[in-house]
Design a protein around this motif. Sequence first.
Motif, PDB file in Angstrom:
ATOM      1  N   TYR A   1       0.844  -1.190   0.000  1.00 49.34           N
ATOM      2  CA  TYR A   1       0.000   0.000   0.000  1.00 49.34           C
ATOM      3  C   TYR A   1       0.878   1.238   0.000  1.00 49.34           C
ATOM      4  CZ  TYR A   1      -4.122   2.849   0.942  1.00 49.34           C
ATOM      5  OH  TYR A   1      -5.143   3.759   0.838  1.00 49.34           O
ATOM      6  N   MET A   2       0.343   2.319  -0.522  1.00 50.49           N
ATOM      7  CA  MET A   2       1.062   3.580  -0.545  1.00 50.49           C
ATOM      8  C   MET A   2       1.034   4.208   0.846  1.00 50.49           C
ATOM      9  SD  MET A   2       2.690   6.029  -2.112  1.00 50.49           S
ATOM     10  CE  MET A   2       2.531   5.451  -3.801  1.00 50.49           C
ATOM     11  N   VAL A   3       2.210   4.505   1.401  1.00 49.46           N
ATOM     12  CA  VAL A   3       2.294   5.114   2.724  1.00 49.46           C
ATOM     13  C   VAL A   3       3.199   6.338   2.686  1.00 49.46           C
ATOM     14  CG1 VAL A   3       1.945   2.916   3.918  1.00 49.46           C
ATOM     15  CG2 VAL A   3       4.277   3.687   3.426  1.00 49.46           C
ATOM     16  N   ASN A   4       3.089   7.162   3.714  1.00 52.77           N
ATOM     17  CA  ASN A   4       4.045   8.251   3.911  1.00 52.77           C
ATOM     18  C   ASN A   4       5.274   7.660   4.594  1.00 52.77           C
ATOM     19  OD1 ASN A   4       1.967  10.302   3.212  1.00 52.77           O
ATOM     20  ND2 ASN A   4       1.071   9.673   5.145  1.00 52.77           N
ATOM     21  N   TRP A   5       6.445   7.922   4.046  1.00 48.27           N
ATOM     22  CA  TRP A   5       7.659   7.337   4.591  1.00 48.27           C
ATOM     23  C   TRP A   5       8.651   8.429   4.975  1.00 48.27           C
ATOM     24  CZ3 TRP A   5       9.021   2.769   6.396  1.00 48.27           C
ATOM     25  CH2 TRP A   5      10.382   2.500   6.603  1.00 48.27           C
ATOM     26  N   SER A   6       9.233   8.302   6.158  1.00 46.75           N
ATOM     27  CA  SER A   6      10.251   9.247   6.614  1.00 46.75           C
ATOM     28  C   SER A   6      11.632   8.631   6.409  1.00 46.75           C
ATOM     29  CB  SER A   6      10.053   9.583   8.096  1.00 46.75           C
ATOM     30  OG  SER A   6      11.175  10.302   8.588  1.00 46.75           O
ATOM     31  N   PRO A   7      12.411   9.139   5.440  1.00 46.37           N
ATOM     32  CA  PRO A   7      13.766   8.610   5.222  1.00 46.37           C
ATOM     33  C   PRO A   7      14.673   8.813   6.430  1.00 46.37           C
ATOM     34  CG  PRO A   7      13.047   9.929   3.345  1.00 46.37           C
ATOM     35  CD  PRO A   7      12.067  10.180   4.450  1.00 46.37           C
ATOM     36  N   ASN A   8      14.398   9.862   7.204  1.00 50.48           N
ATOM     37  CA  ASN A   8      15.222  10.160   8.366  1.00 50.48           C
ATOM     38  C   ASN A   8      14.933   9.198   9.520  1.00 50.48           C
ATOM     39  OD1 ASN A   8      17.003  11.550  10.090  1.00 50.48           O
ATOM     40  ND2 ASN A   8      15.340  12.800  10.890  1.00 50.48           N
ATOM     41  N   LEU A   9      13.641   9.040   9.854  1.00 51.47           N
ATOM     42  CA  LEU A   9      13.259   8.160  10.961  1.00 51.47           C
ATOM     43  C   LEU A   9      13.157   6.701  10.541  1.00 51.47           C
ATOM     44  CD1 LEU A   9      10.504  10.332  12.683  1.00 51.47           C
ATOM     45  CD2 LEU A   9      12.877  10.021  13.396  1.00 51.47           C
ATOM     46  N   GLN A  10      13.148   6.446   9.207  1.00 56.40           N
ATOM     47  CA  GLN A  10      13.052   5.076   8.690  1.00 56.40           C
ATOM     48  C   GLN A  10      11.771   4.392   9.159  1.00 56.40           C
ATOM     49  OE1 GLN A  10      16.132   3.219   6.892  1.00 56.40           O
ATOM     50  NE2 GLN A  10      15.889   5.352   6.302  1.00 56.40           N
TER      51      GLN A  10
ATOM     52  N   ASN B   1      15.392   3.089  -1.947  1.00 51.61           N
ATOM     53  CA  ASN B   1      15.709   2.412  -0.703  1.00 51.61           C
ATOM     54  C   ASN B   1      15.026   3.143   0.453  1.00 51.61           C
ATOM     55  OD1 ASN B   1      17.620   0.488  -1.866  1.00 51.61           O
ATOM     56  ND2 ASN B   1      18.979   2.250  -2.144  1.00 51.61           N
ATOM     57  N   ASP B   2      15.117   2.569   1.645  1.00 52.20           N
ATOM     58  CA  ASP B   2      14.475   3.189   2.804  1.00 52.20           C
ATOM     59  C   ASP B   2      15.037   4.567   3.140  1.00 52.20           C
ATOM     60  OD1 ASP B   2      12.892   0.983   3.030  1.00 52.20           O
ATOM     61  OD2 ASP B   2      13.953   0.094   4.736  1.00 52.20           O
TER      62      ASP B   2
ATOM     63  N   TYR C   1      22.134   5.227 -11.771  1.00 47.00           N
ATOM     64  CA  TYR C   1      21.628   6.070 -10.689  1.00 47.00           C
ATOM     65  C   TYR C   1      21.569   5.357  -9.338  1.00 47.00           C
ATOM     66  CZ  TYR C   1      20.223   8.540 -14.883  1.00 47.00           C
ATOM     67  OH  TYR C   1      20.230   9.166 -16.105  1.00 47.00           O
ATOM     68  N   SER C   2      21.842   4.086  -9.324  1.00 42.44           N
ATOM     69  CA  SER C   2      21.766   3.304  -8.095  1.00 42.44           C
ATOM     70  C   SER C   2      22.686   3.891  -7.015  1.00 42.44           C
ATOM     71  CB  SER C   2      22.157   1.853  -8.368  1.00 42.44           C
ATOM     72  OG  SER C   2      22.086   1.090  -7.186  1.00 42.44           O
ATOM     73  N   GLY C   3      22.127   4.103  -5.825  1.00 41.88           N
ATOM     74  CA  GLY C   3      22.905   4.626  -4.708  1.00 41.88           C
ATOM     75  C   GLY C   3      22.862   6.140  -4.560  1.00 41.88           C
ATOM     76  N   LEU C   4      22.351   6.838  -5.560  1.00 44.88           N
ATOM     77  CA  LEU C   4      22.290   8.304  -5.492  1.00 44.88           C
ATOM     78  C   LEU C   4      21.101   8.761  -4.646  1.00 44.88           C
ATOM     79  CD1 LEU C   4      22.963   9.376  -9.205  1.00 44.88           C
ATOM     80  CD2 LEU C   4      24.594   9.319  -7.307  1.00 44.88           C
ATOM     81  N   ASP C   5      21.281   9.864  -3.912  1.00 45.26           N
ATOM     82  CA  ASP C   5      20.165  10.494  -3.235  1.00 45.26           C
ATOM     83  C   ASP C   5      19.151  10.939  -4.286  1.00 45.26           C
ATOM     84  OD1 ASP C   5      19.050  12.041  -0.723  1.00 45.26           O
ATOM     85  OD2 ASP C   5      19.042  13.462  -2.395  1.00 45.26           O
ATOM     86  N   ARG C   6      17.881  10.931  -3.930  1.00 50.91           N
ATOM     87  CA  ARG C   6      16.834  11.219  -4.913  1.00 50.91           C
ATOM     88  C   ARG C   6      16.993  12.589  -5.556  1.00 50.91           C
ATOM     89  NH1 ARG C   6      15.190  12.030   0.113  1.00 50.91           N
ATOM     90  NH2 ARG C   6      13.590  13.535   0.754  1.00 50.91           N
ATOM     91  N   PHE C   7      17.430  13.580  -4.786  1.00 44.48           N
ATOM     92  CA  PHE C   7      17.585  14.922  -5.338  1.00 44.48           C
ATOM     93  C   PHE C   7      18.822  15.014  -6.247  1.00 44.48           C
ATOM     94  CE2 PHE C   7      15.304  15.855  -1.265  1.00 44.48           C
ATOM     95  CZ  PHE C   7      14.093  16.163  -1.860  1.00 44.48           C
ATOM     96  N   VAL C   8      19.862  14.294  -5.894  1.00 41.86           N
ATOM     97  CA  VAL C   8      21.048  14.222  -6.749  1.00 41.86           C
ATOM     98  C   VAL C   8      20.689  13.512  -8.049  1.00 41.86           C
ATOM     99  CG1 VAL C   8      23.388  13.297  -6.982  1.00 41.86           C
ATOM    100  CG2 VAL C   8      22.629  14.241  -4.786  1.00 41.86           C
ATOM    101  N   CYS C   9      19.905  12.443  -7.922  1.00 36.54           N
ATOM    102  CA  CYS C   9      19.453  11.696  -9.103  1.00 36.54           C
ATOM    103  C   CYS C   9      18.619  12.589 -10.020  1.00 36.54           C
ATOM    104  CB  CYS C   9      18.635  10.480  -8.656  1.00 36.54           C
ATOM    105  SG  CYS C   9      17.915   9.541 -10.012  1.00 36.54           S
ATOM    106  N   ARG C  10      17.783  13.422  -9.429  1.00 40.33           N
ATOM    107  CA  ARG C  10      16.936  14.328 -10.215  1.00 40.33           C
ATOM    108  C   ARG C  10      17.784  15.213 -11.123  1.00 40.33           C
ATOM    109  NH1 ARG C  10      12.649  17.835  -6.951  1.00 40.33           N
ATOM    110  NH2 ARG C  10      11.989  15.687  -6.556  1.00 40.33           N
ATOM    111  N   GLU C  11      18.820  15.815 -10.555  1.00 38.57           N
ATOM    112  CA  GLU C  11      19.687  16.719 -11.328  1.00 38.57           C
ATOM    113  C   GLU C  11      20.491  15.956 -12.373  1.00 38.57           C
ATOM    114  OE1 GLU C  11      19.450  19.955 -11.140  1.00 38.57           O
ATOM    115  OE2 GLU C  11      17.916  19.688  -9.595  1.00 38.57           O
ATOM    116  N   LYS C  12      21.002  14.790 -11.979  1.00 42.19           N
ATOM    117  CA  LYS C  12      21.813  14.009 -12.918  1.00 42.19           C
ATOM    118  C   LYS C  12      20.990  13.502 -14.084  1.00 42.19           C
ATOM    119  CE  LYS C  12      24.842   9.941 -13.260  1.00 42.19           C
ATOM    120  NZ  LYS C  12      25.642  10.636 -14.302  1.00 42.19           N
ATOM    121  N   LEU C  13      19.771  13.020 -13.785  1.00 47.57           N
ATOM    122  CA  LEU C  13      18.917  12.508 -14.860  1.00 47.57           C
ATOM    123  C   LEU C  13      18.559  13.623 -15.832  1.00 47.57           C
ATOM    124  CD1 LEU C  13      16.097   9.941 -14.455  1.00 47.57           C
ATOM    125  CD2 LEU C  13      15.671  11.977 -15.822  1.00 47.57           C
TER     126      LEU C  13
END
Length: 258
Positions: A104-113, A229-230, A242-254
């Motif tokens: 199911y679609m949930v809100n996820w906190s990358p910081n608190l995991q 990833n979590d 793009y594997s391993g990149l932070d989502r915002f870094v991936c955004r700019e690189k893509l």
Amino acid sequence: KGDVSLWLPGTDHAGIATQLLVERAMAKEDPPVKRRDLGRDEFLRRVWEWKSEKGGYITQQLRRLGASCDWTRERFTMDEQCSEAVVEAFVRLYEKGLIYRGEYMVNWSPNLQTAVSDLEVEFSEEKGTLYFFKYMLAGSDEFIPVATTRPETILGDTAVCINPNDERYKKYLGKKVVVPILGREIPVIADDYVDPEFGTGVVKITPAHDPNDYEIGKRHNLESINIMNDDATINAQGGERYSGLDRFVCREKLWKDM
């Protein structure tokens, strides 16, 4: 009416808020300590320690206000008796077929995991950038223009969606387009959710990373590809580049790679 009644006092565990405060306190230690470094048992011990120190503030305030509760029967949601009742309730609901386990679609906190309740999410409007991409039709020089505010989610696209009444794109319905960068073919579908006046009038569908896309995916039986990833870095599903990149870094690189 003057009837005799019981005011049973109790407090909720407020798990996410408590975890956040405990981790903030740990981060201020010298040296800073992270939850995962401690292990589950030691972290739980610290949480209970914090609860013992701070948890009575609410009931102390109620007492000062003169609340006529039966304080001999005070309850906390994580007390053994309450926890057993919750488990029993969920087991009974499952046995009756009233609840089930699934994705199911949930809100996820990358910081608190951890997942976060809709009630605990604070929404805000922010200025963003609308990125425009060409989704080429498979085996053709034609393309469908698509706009998105989160280019990194392209890596998890499983469809491109048009409004069924949009004459501009009706001819593409049922055909396949190619996901930029990855080269994976996905279908062109139609759904009333799409606003023909917004962006290009075409929406990329990423069921694993957008609540509206998730609902569209269920209606059209689309595959759901989780590309993160979590900790919100891109996983192997997003491609080796793009594997391993932070989502915002991936955004700019893509965007640069396009």
